[in-house]
Scaffold this active site. Structure first.
Site, PDB file in Angstrom:
ATOM      1  N   SER B  56       0.914  -1.243   0.037  1.00 19.91           N
ATOM      2  CA  SER B  56      -0.067  -0.131  -0.066  1.00 19.91           C
ATOM      3  C   SER B  56       0.981   1.057   0.066  1.00 19.91           C
ATOM      4  CB  SER B  56      -1.038   0.016   1.147  1.00 19.91           C
ATOM      5  OG  SER B  56      -0.463   0.198   2.157  1.00 19.91           O
ATOM      6  N   CYS B  86      -6.967  -6.107  -0.044  1.00 13.34           N
ATOM      7  CA  CYS B  86      -5.761  -6.067   0.664  1.00 13.34           C
ATOM      8  C   CYS B  86      -5.154  -4.636   0.775  1.00 13.34           C
ATOM      9  CB  CYS B  86      -4.697  -7.108   0.435  1.00 13.34           C
ATOM     10  SG  CYS B  86      -3.564  -7.484   1.494  1.00 13.34           S
ATOM     11  N   ARG B 118      -2.945  -2.673   9.558  1.00  8.54           N
ATOM     12  CA  ARG B 118      -2.219  -3.365   8.750  1.00  8.54           C
ATOM     13  C   ARG B 118      -1.202  -4.561   9.163  1.00  8.54           C
ATOM     14  NH1 ARG B 118       2.171   0.433   5.610  1.00  8.54           N
ATOM     15  NH2 ARG B 118       2.438  -1.667   4.603  1.00  8.54           N
ATOM     16  N   HIS B 183      -7.613 -12.033  -0.949  1.00 10.66           N
ATOM     17  CA  HIS B 183      -7.117 -11.815  -2.376  1.00 10.66           C
ATOM     18  C   HIS B 183      -8.033 -12.498  -3.494  1.00 10.66           C
ATOM     19  CE1 HIS B 183      -3.657  -9.190  -1.553  1.00 10.66           C
ATOM     20  NE2 HIS B 183      -3.400 -10.072  -0.319  1.00 10.66           N
ATOM     21  N   GLU B 185      -8.487 -12.387  -6.318  1.00  7.73           N
ATOM     22  CA  GLU B 185      -7.580 -12.350  -7.609  1.00  7.73           C
ATOM     23  C   GLU B 185      -6.671 -13.546  -7.686  1.00  7.73           C
ATOM     24  OE1 GLU B 185      -7.060 -10.118  -5.252  1.00  7.73           O
ATOM     25  OE2 GLU B 185      -4.822  -9.455  -5.202  1.00  7.73           O
TER      26      GLU B 185
END
Lengths: 321, 203
Positions: B56, B86, B118, B183, B185
């Site tokens: 990030s 995320c 985080r 995630h 993805e």
């Protein structure tokens, strides 16, 4: 949607656990390779101290790689290069939010075990350190922590993946500030992949088997490379990258991201250079932005490079079996 | 309206999200376009955005070099649907702190009324996969892949919880904004991506 090819599904590295009454699995290929996927398009920087790690984080590095000496200094010092002091690694883990990686010697299972015990996020079984076992690399499936390994060609890359590496990088020639060998290695890998892909698409299974034997890896891995047209894990560039243009070139050759070893902290403008290399890696496909990044550095402050032909120690020749 | 989904393409799992969005369009049987968002001029072309997983701090810094972060913030505040996974969730959150280091100084979009911690589940060796119940996408379990994942520690009144892992909130929705700690993805299941596309089609 990532490749889980060659996973050893009952490996010791997979840990079953419960979290708030829910069954969870740690150390699977999905979780380990997935970590490498999160590093993509980023720059991982070699550091030896908290101060360097903080500069790297400030510059936008996706992770830091801790070692005792930068590869350039490893060459100068000679002797045996081992994993970094655990105290230094732990201090760095307490001072940055990005992942912290560390190097261990090729084949040195117990250096890797102690790095896993203190909680580093990824282990680099690296030719920059003095190999402990030239015959056998670490069996990386035994670890919950993911590994990255170097490779000069497709065979090396696939053998490392078969042993459990979750990420590959070119070897290049570390500590030289000379990108030529990294270019050579990615070209070799790319050319071999193109060949495997075309054979796969032609349906010539027998030839794929012959290639698997030639590369000393399993057929399923070669077939997967043919199907994907790339390595089944994330593949970074490493070994000699020293400028933003070096990084952009490697990205344009199809690398997923960049490792910078000595290039940043052996230069005289580390913060600017680190920032510039990050920008060039992100916007590698836009020459104007890469030019802006290149302007941020001064060539007079680059590390002095080394000609590969005159090197006494070629680190890339370590651990090729 | 033909959906045009953009994937913020600065760092992280960009290709993975491009592929998942393609799969989501296919699974839904609709025709849509997918583009990479890298320059300010790309933001005007999209009507839905995905902010991928990655680091990030790196993504935030790269996006704030140009007008990109600001333009994205404006579009989202005007109602453009967005999915953050995320690192993407971290960038969307109003407030962010790190489990070990505390308050972090990092550029964020800050439009979602949540507080995110985080690295809430620990370091990489603590990363895990688990089968999740996410009622909004159906009864079938969803494979949650948590990599040095953040957790949602506080939510505002307009935030809907989509998924909890035991007591920990790991997926949320606030009007046009969807955020997950995990995630999607990295899996073969496009249902979270479909949720975003459905929001775009309702515009």
């Amino acid at each position: 949607m990532i490749s889980l090819i060659a996973e050893v599904v009952n490996s010791k590295g997979i840990k079953l656990d419960r979290l708030e009454n829910l069954e969870v699995k740690r150390g699977t290929a999905l979780v380990k390779r997935g970590f490498a996927h999160m590093q993509k398009h980023g720059v991982i920087m070699d550091v030896t101290s908290i101060e360097q790690a903080q500069i790297a984080e400030e510059a936008g590095a996706v992770a830091v790689m801790v070692l005792d000496k930068l590869p350039y200094d490893v060459r100068k010092a000679g002797g045996v290069a081992r994993t970094a002091s655990l105290k230094v690694i732990e201090e760095i883990m307490d001072h940055v939010t990005i992942p912290v990686m560390a190097k261990c010697r090729i084949g040195h299972t117990y250096e890797a075990k102690v790095l896993e015990a203190i909680g580093v996020d990824m282990i680099d079984e690296s030719e920059v350190l003095t190999p402990a076992d030239e015959e056998r690399h670490i069996w990386k499936w035994d670890f919950t922590t993911p590994f990255v390994c170097g490779a000069r060609d497709l065979g090396e890359a696939l053998r490392r993946i078969e042993e459990g590496a979750s990420m590959i990088r070119t070897k290049g020639e570390p500590g030289t500030g000379n990108v030529a060998e990294a270019i050579k290695h990615i070209r070799i890998v790319n050319n071999e992949i193109r060949r495997v892909k075309s054979i796969y698409e032609s349906g010539d299974q027998q030839e794929l088997i012959r290639i698997a034997r030639e590369l000393k890896v399993s057929y399923e891995l070669v077939e997967e490379v043919g199907r994907l047209g790339r390595l089944p894990v994330v593949n970074f560039a490493a070994g000699g990258i020293a400028t933003p243009a070096d990084a952009a070139l490697m990205m344009n050759l199809g690398c997923d991201g960049i490792f910078v070893g000595s290039g940043i902290f052996k230069s005289e403008d580390p913060l600017e250079r680190a920032q510039a290399i990050v920008i060039a890696t992100t916007f590698y496909d836009d020459p104007e932005v890469v030019a802006e990044a290149q302007k941020m550095i001064d060539e007079k402050k680059s590390m002095i490079g080394m000609d590969i032909k005159t090197l006494e120690l070629r680190m890339q020749e370590r651990g090729t079996s | 309206m033909r959906p045009v989904i953009g994937v913020l393409a600065l760092q992280g799992a960009i290709e993975e999200h491009l592929a998942m969005t393609k799969l989501a369009f296919k699974d839904m049987g609709i025709d849509g376009e997918i583009i990479q968002v890298k320059k300010s001029s790309d933001v005007g072309r999209i009507n839905g955005l995905i902010i991928p997983g990655g680091e990030s701090t790196t993504i935030g810094r790269a996006a704030s070099m140009s007008q990109l972060l600001q333009l994205i913030k404006q579009r989202i505040s005007e109602g453009m649907p967005v999915l953050g996974t995320c690192a993407g969730l971290i960038l969307l959150a109003k407030s962010v702190y790190d489990r070990v280091l505390g308050k972090t100084e990092q550029p964020i979009i800050g439009l979602m009324d949540v507080v995110v911690e985080r690295n809430a589940f620990g370091r990489q060796r603590d990363s895990f996969e688990a089968d999740l119940d996410i009622p909004i996408i159906g009864d079938k379990k969803f494979k949650g892949v948590f990599i040095r994942a953040p957790a949602i520690r506080e939510i505002g009144p307009n935030v809907e919880v989509l998924c909890k892992l035991g007591g920990v909130i790991v997926a949320v929705m606030q009007d046009n904004i969807i955020g997950t700690s995990f995630h999607p993805e990295l899996t073969n299941d496009s249902r979270i991506h479909q949720l975003l596309i459905k929001k775009v089609r309702l515009l």
